[in-house]
Design a protein around this motif. Structure first.
Motif, short mmCIF file in Angstrom:
data_model
loop_
_atom_site.label_atom_id
_atom_site.label_comp_id
_atom_site.label_asym_id
_atom_site.label_seq_id
_atom_site.Cartn_x
_atom_site.Cartn_y
_atom_site.Cartn_z
N UNK A 178 -51.65 -41.56 7.97
CA UNK A 178 -51.10 -42.24 6.80
C UNK A 178 -49.60 -42.00 6.64
N UNK A 179 -49.03 -41.16 7.50
CA UNK A 179 -47.61 -40.87 7.42
C UNK A 179 -47.24 -39.88 6.34
N UNK A 180 -48.23 -39.14 5.85
CA UNK A 180 -47.99 -38.14 4.82
C UNK A 180 -47.72 -36.77 5.44
N UNK A 181 -47.25 -35.85 4.62
CA UNK A 181 -47.01 -34.49 5.09
C UNK A 181 -48.33 -33.85 5.48
N UNK A 182 -48.37 -33.26 6.66
CA UNK A 182 -49.58 -32.60 7.14
C UNK A 182 -49.58 -31.16 6.64
N UNK A 183 -50.58 -30.83 5.85
CA UNK A 183 -50.68 -29.50 5.26
C UNK A 183 -51.85 -28.74 5.87
N UNK A 184 -51.55 -27.73 6.66
CA UNK A 184 -52.60 -26.94 7.29
C UNK A 184 -53.27 -26.01 6.28
N UNK A 185 -54.51 -25.66 6.56
CA UNK A 185 -55.25 -24.76 5.68
C UNK A 185 -55.97 -23.70 6.52
N UNK A 186 -56.31 -22.61 5.87
CA UNK A 186 -57.02 -21.52 6.53
C UNK A 186 -58.37 -22.00 7.05
N UNK A 187 -58.81 -21.43 8.15
CA UNK A 187 -60.06 -21.83 8.78
C UNK A 187 -61.15 -20.79 8.54
N UNK A 188 -62.31 -21.02 9.16
CA UNK A 188 -63.40 -20.04 9.14
C UNK A 188 -63.28 -19.07 10.32
#
Length: 211
Positions: A167-177
């Protein structure tokens, strides 16, 4: 070429043949075990590994990941169902086989892409289009032998990050398992660089280690 992950710094680093370092954002598991009742998030396991393979991944552990990313879908509104294409070419019922109904699929797609439709392909697998698998090489031959096994932790993107990127938005990473999350465009660049080539050394550092 070597691939290094520094979970404490949230960095995935390629060290090329000239020892030049190429860093990319990447998030692993928490530094201490979490308390998710479905599956406890764990620290990404430190060690030296070998990249084994890359490709679509599916697992029975997570409902949305029982179907591989990109699997063709067929909307069946009169049956209040969505069909998915089997490896045989025939069609199966997502509602019957997976336990996810048409309304849930449309809701999830809207959450990701803000479109109130059933997509043409499955874009909900928690491991993204491809997962990079690796293993601990016990005998040092850089090949996955019968007495060795793939790690349950892997490098991958997420449906949220794929949608943000598309979508061309900022990619925000998140913590995983416990796995290692990367951005879609970074995954593509790393793949082009050869960082995920089978036989590549991959070192996961301790959370206290720094680049």
């Amino acid at each position: 070429m070597e691939l290094h992950f520094y979970p404490g710094q949230k960095l995935l680093v390629v060290k090329d043949s000239h020892n030049i370092q190429h860093p990319f954002d990447a998030w692993g598991g928490p530094s201490t075990t979490g308390n998710d009742p479905h599956m406890k998030p764990i620290p990404t396991t430190a060690g030296t590994y070998i990249i084994a393979s890359t490709g679509p991944y599916s697992t029975q552990t997570w409902s949305w990941s029982k179907i591989k990313w990109g699997t063709k879908l067929k909307d069946m509104p009169h049956k209040k169902d969505v069909w998915y294409q089997l490896s045989s070419g025939k069609w199966g019922s997502v509602k019957k086989d997976i336990g996810i109904n048409r309304t849930e699929i449309m809701k999830r797609y809207y959450e990701l892409y803000s479109k109130n439709v059933v997509p043409k392909k499955w874009v909900f697998n928690d491991f993204g289009p491809i997962a990079i698998r690796y293993f601990k090489d016990i005998n040092g031959n850089r090949m996955l032998d019968k007495n060795e096994r793939l790690s349950g932790e892997m490098i991958h993107t997420t449906p949220e990050n794929e949608a943000q990127s598309q979508s061309g938005n900022t990619v925000t990473l998140a913590e995983s398992h416990g796995c290692i999350h990367v951005k879609p465009k970074d995954r593509n660049k790393l793949h082009t660089m050869g960082a995920f080539k089978s036989g590549t050394t991959f070192i996961v550092h301790k959370y206290s280690e720094r680049l």
